[in-house]
Design a protein around this motif. Structure first.
Motif, PDB file in Angstrom:
ATOM      1  N   SER A   8       8.380  -1.037  -7.184  1.00 54.57           N
ATOM      2  CA  SER A   8       8.786  -1.806  -6.004  1.00 54.57           C
ATOM      3  C   SER A   8       7.579  -2.397  -5.298  1.00 54.57           C
ATOM      4  CB  SER A   8       9.603  -0.933  -5.045  1.00 54.57           C
ATOM      5  OG  SER A   8       8.884   0.205  -4.633  1.00 54.57           O
ATOM      6  N   ALA A   9       6.420  -1.747  -5.411  1.00 51.00           N
ATOM      7  CA  ALA A   9       5.201  -2.348  -4.860  1.00 51.00           C
ATOM      8  C   ALA A   9       4.915  -3.683  -5.542  1.00 51.00           C
ATOM      9  CB  ALA A   9       4.022  -1.400  -5.030  1.00 51.00           C
ATOM     10  N   LEU A  10       5.096  -3.734  -6.858  1.00 50.51           N
ATOM     11  CA  LEU A  10       4.838  -4.966  -7.607  1.00 50.51           C
ATOM     12  C   LEU A  10       5.909  -6.023  -7.338  1.00 50.51           C
ATOM     13  CD1 LEU A  10       3.707  -3.478 -11.041  1.00 50.51           C
ATOM     14  CD2 LEU A  10       2.268  -4.630  -9.347  1.00 50.51           C
ATOM     15  N   TRP A  11       7.172  -5.616  -7.380  1.00 50.33           N
ATOM     16  CA  TRP A  11       8.249  -6.577  -7.135  1.00 50.33           C
ATOM     17  C   TRP A  11       8.186  -7.122  -5.712  1.00 50.33           C
ATOM     18  CZ3 TRP A  11      11.214  -9.066 -10.429  1.00 50.33           C
ATOM     19  CH2 TRP A  11      11.477  -8.522 -11.690  1.00 50.33           C
ATOM     20  N   GLY A  12       7.982  -6.233  -4.753  1.00 52.44           N
ATOM     21  CA  GLY A  12       7.900  -6.677  -3.368  1.00 52.44           C
ATOM     22  C   GLY A  12       6.702  -7.564  -3.112  1.00 52.44           C
ATOM     23  N   ALA A  13       5.567  -7.204  -3.716  1.00 53.72           N
ATOM     24  CA  ALA A  13       4.353  -8.016  -3.560  1.00 53.72           C
ATOM     25  C   ALA A  13       4.582  -9.429  -4.095  1.00 53.72           C
ATOM     26  CB  ALA A  13       3.180  -7.359  -4.273  1.00 53.72           C
ATOM     27  N   ALA A  14       5.241  -9.523  -5.242  1.00 51.08           N
ATOM     28  CA  ALA A  14       5.508 -10.839  -5.831  1.00 51.08           C
ATOM     29  C   ALA A  14       6.508 -11.632  -5.004  1.00 51.08           C
ATOM     30  CB  ALA A  14       6.013 -10.665  -7.261  1.00 51.08           C
ATOM     31  N   GLY A  15       7.592 -10.975  -4.576  1.00 53.50           N
ATOM     32  CA  GLY A  15       8.639 -11.690  -3.849  1.00 53.50           C
ATOM     33  C   GLY A  15       8.198 -12.184  -2.482  1.00 53.50           C
ATOM     34  N   MET A  16       7.640 -11.300  -1.663  1.00 55.63           N
ATOM     35  CA  MET A  16       7.239 -11.696  -0.316  1.00 55.63           C
ATOM     36  C   MET A  16       6.012 -12.594  -0.305  1.00 55.63           C
ATOM     37  SD  MET A  16       7.924  -8.517   2.318  1.00 55.63           S
ATOM     38  CE  MET A  16       7.485  -9.510   3.753  1.00 55.63           C
ATOM     39  N   SER A  17       5.262 -12.622  -1.429  1.00 61.00           N
ATOM     40  CA  SER A  17       4.061 -13.471  -1.483  1.00 61.00           C
ATOM     41  C   SER A  17       4.400 -14.948  -1.328  1.00 61.00           C
ATOM     42  CB  SER A  17       3.312 -13.258  -2.800  1.00 61.00           C
ATOM     43  OG  SER A  17       4.048 -13.789  -3.904  1.00 61.00           O
ATOM     44  N   LEU A  70       0.823  -1.211   0.000  1.00 62.04           N
ATOM     45  CA  LEU A  70       0.000   0.000   0.000  1.00 62.04           C
ATOM     46  C   LEU A  70       0.856   1.260   0.000  1.00 62.04           C
ATOM     47  CD1 LEU A  70      -2.778   1.368   0.252  1.00 62.04           C
ATOM     48  CD2 LEU A  70      -2.540   1.165   2.741  1.00 62.04           C
ATOM     49  N   ALA A  71       1.862   1.313   0.862  1.00 60.79           N
ATOM     50  CA  ALA A  71       2.695   2.509   0.986  1.00 60.79           C
ATOM     51  C   ALA A  71       3.439   2.800  -0.315  1.00 60.79           C
ATOM     52  CB  ALA A  71       3.676   2.344   2.135  1.00 60.79           C
ATOM     53  N   HIS A  72       4.041   1.783  -0.916  1.00 61.86           N
ATOM     54  CA  HIS A  72       4.804   2.009  -2.138  1.00 61.86           C
ATOM     55  C   HIS A  72       3.900   2.372  -3.309  1.00 61.86           C
ATOM     56  CE1 HIS A  72       9.006   0.408  -1.202  1.00 61.86           C
ATOM     57  NE2 HIS A  72       8.350   0.435  -0.052  1.00 61.86           N
ATOM     58  N   ALA A  73       2.749   1.740  -3.386  1.00 64.26           N
ATOM     59  CA  ALA A  73       1.859   1.977  -4.518  1.00 64.26           C
ATOM     60  C   ALA A  73       1.129   3.309  -4.415  1.00 64.26           C
ATOM     61  CB  ALA A  73       0.837   0.840  -4.624  1.00 64.26           C
ATOM     62  N   VAL A  74       0.797   3.754  -3.203  1.00 64.65           N
ATOM     63  CA  VAL A  74      -0.079   4.912  -3.035  1.00 64.65           C
ATOM     64  C   VAL A  74       0.652   6.129  -2.480  1.00 64.65           C
ATOM     65  CG1 VAL A  74      -2.158   5.772  -1.875  1.00 64.65           C
ATOM     66  CG2 VAL A  74      -2.074   3.406  -2.710  1.00 64.65           C
ATOM     67  N   PHE A  75       1.450   5.959  -1.438  1.00 66.14           N
ATOM     68  CA  PHE A  75       1.997   7.103  -0.711  1.00 66.14           C
ATOM     69  C   PHE A  75       3.420   7.487  -1.109  1.00 66.14           C
ATOM     70  CE2 PHE A  75      -1.136   5.157   2.199  1.00 66.14           C
ATOM     71  CZ  PHE A  75      -2.007   6.233   2.323  1.00 66.14           C
ATOM     72  N   LEU A  76       4.240   6.514  -1.527  1.00 68.36           N
ATOM     73  CA  LEU A  76       5.652   6.796  -1.791  1.00 68.36           C
ATOM     74  C   LEU A  76       5.974   6.917  -3.273  1.00 68.36           C
ATOM     75  CD1 LEU A  76       7.253   4.391   0.851  1.00 68.36           C
ATOM     76  CD2 LEU A  76       6.710   6.826   1.087  1.00 68.36           C
ATOM     77  N   ASP A  77       4.983   6.754  -4.134  1.00 71.18           N
ATOM     78  CA  ASP A  77       5.169   6.858  -5.580  1.00 71.18           C
ATOM     79  C   ASP A  77       6.253   5.909  -6.081  1.00 71.18           C
ATOM     80  OD1 ASP A  77       4.584   7.817  -8.111  1.00 71.18           O
ATOM     81  OD2 ASP A  77       6.034   9.455  -7.996  1.00 71.18           O
ATOM     82  N   LEU A  78       6.188   4.662  -5.601  1.00 66.87           N
ATOM     83  CA  LEU A  78       7.131   3.628  -6.003  1.00 66.87           C
ATOM     84  C   LEU A  78       6.362   2.394  -6.491  1.00 66.87           C
ATOM     85  CD1 LEU A  78       9.637   3.928  -3.008  1.00 66.87           C
ATOM     86  CD2 LEU A  78      10.051   4.683  -5.368  1.00 66.87           C
TER      87      LEU A  78
END
Length: 292
Positions: free
Chosen positions: A248-257, A237-245
């Motif tokens: 990394s939201a997608l890569w992190g979501a895939a990796g930690m999933s 949520l933070a990377h996709a919405v608040f930090l304009d990243l």
């Protein structure tokens, strides 16, 4: 006692992380340092209170001590992460490494380990109100390998969130950031491979040093499980919405999933199973329940 203290520290940590996107500059850097210290206290304190000094000492030795050593080597030689330098915004340094950096390794190493234990059959049953005993017929080689793999990915994949966020803030910089993952410029692929290498060494060493108390999970570990899942979902949520990243939201979501999603599913299934057993043990009222 263990759960109350852990839940309290987790609540403070969550509040600090919620405040992160609302701050800038030196305030944000100070909040970053405070968050890492809180995370370290939460994980080490939980290990100490739930499993005793041996486990806590093993965690500190492997993750904090080992984390500092690998970072010092990395800053000095570029191995295994690549060549990089830390800015002065994260507090005092030793051997070129901010002192909070090995604390961050420790903060997430413990919940990643417990998540992997839970997913590989390390749940415990309490016998006669006494100490919890590990369920199942004991660890097999396959289970041990799977546990190490899940814990390794569970920790290392966190850096798919962490490094882009910290590089964007200027807390460290890479001298040669090629090749990089698509959408994540400024960070070499060697960094993530280095994380995998050190994480597998760390997780492989943790169990022998910590002893059998690190082989099971129980209700005392709920705050650590919550910490891991909070880190996963809040980072997306933070990377996709608040930090304009968004990348990394997608890569992190895939990796930690790999670890986080099975963990969430396991917890939901366990809760449904408990609810079903509770309903089965409720007394039936003649003339009322018969109509269901």
């Amino acid at each position: 006692m263990t759960r109350r203290i852990s839940w309290a520290l987790l609540a403070i940590l969550v509040l600090a992380q919620i405040c992160y996107p609302l701050t800038t500059g030196a305030t944000r850097a100070g909040l970053t340092v405070a968050t890492v210290v809180l995370g370290w206290l939460l994980s080490v304190g939980h290990a100490l209170l739930s499993r005793g000094p041996r486990v806590a000492a093993a965690l500190v030795a492997v993750a904090t001590g080992g984390g500092f050593a690998i970072e010092a080597i990395g800053v000095a030689t570029g191995v295994p992460f690549g060549s990089y330098d830390y800015s002065g915004e994260l507090g005092p340094k030793l051997a070129g490494v901010p002192l909070i950096i090995p604390l961050a390794w420790t903060w997430m190493a413990w919940p990643a380990w417990l998540a992997a234990v839970r997913l590989t059959g390390g749940t415990a049953a309490t016998v006669g109100g006494g100490r919890p005993t590990a369920g199942g017929s004991g660890s097999t080689v396959g289970r041990w390998v799977g546990r190490i793999a899940l814990a390794t990915v569970g920790l290392a994949a966190w850096d798919l969130f962490l490094d882009p966020q910290m590089v964007a803030e200027g807390y460290w910089v890479w001298r040669d950031a090629t090749p990089a993952l698509p959408g994540l410029p400024g960070i070499p692929v060697s960094n993530y491979l280095g994380w995998l290498l050190f994480a597998v060494l760390m997780m492989s060493a943790l169990r022998p040093l910590a002893g059998p108390a690190a082989e099971h999970t129980d209700r005392r570990d709920h705050p650590m499980v919550a910490l891991y899942l909070w880190t996963y979902f809040s980072s997306i949520l933070a990377h996709a919405v608040f930090l304009d990243l968004p990348a990394s939201a997608l890569w992190g979501a895939a990796g930690m999933s790999v670890t986080a999603v099975p963990l969430a599913v396991t917890l939901l299934r366990a809760r449904r199973a408990r609810d079903t057993r509770r309903e089965d043990h409720q007394p039936h009222r003649p003339g009322v329940d018969a109509t269901r």
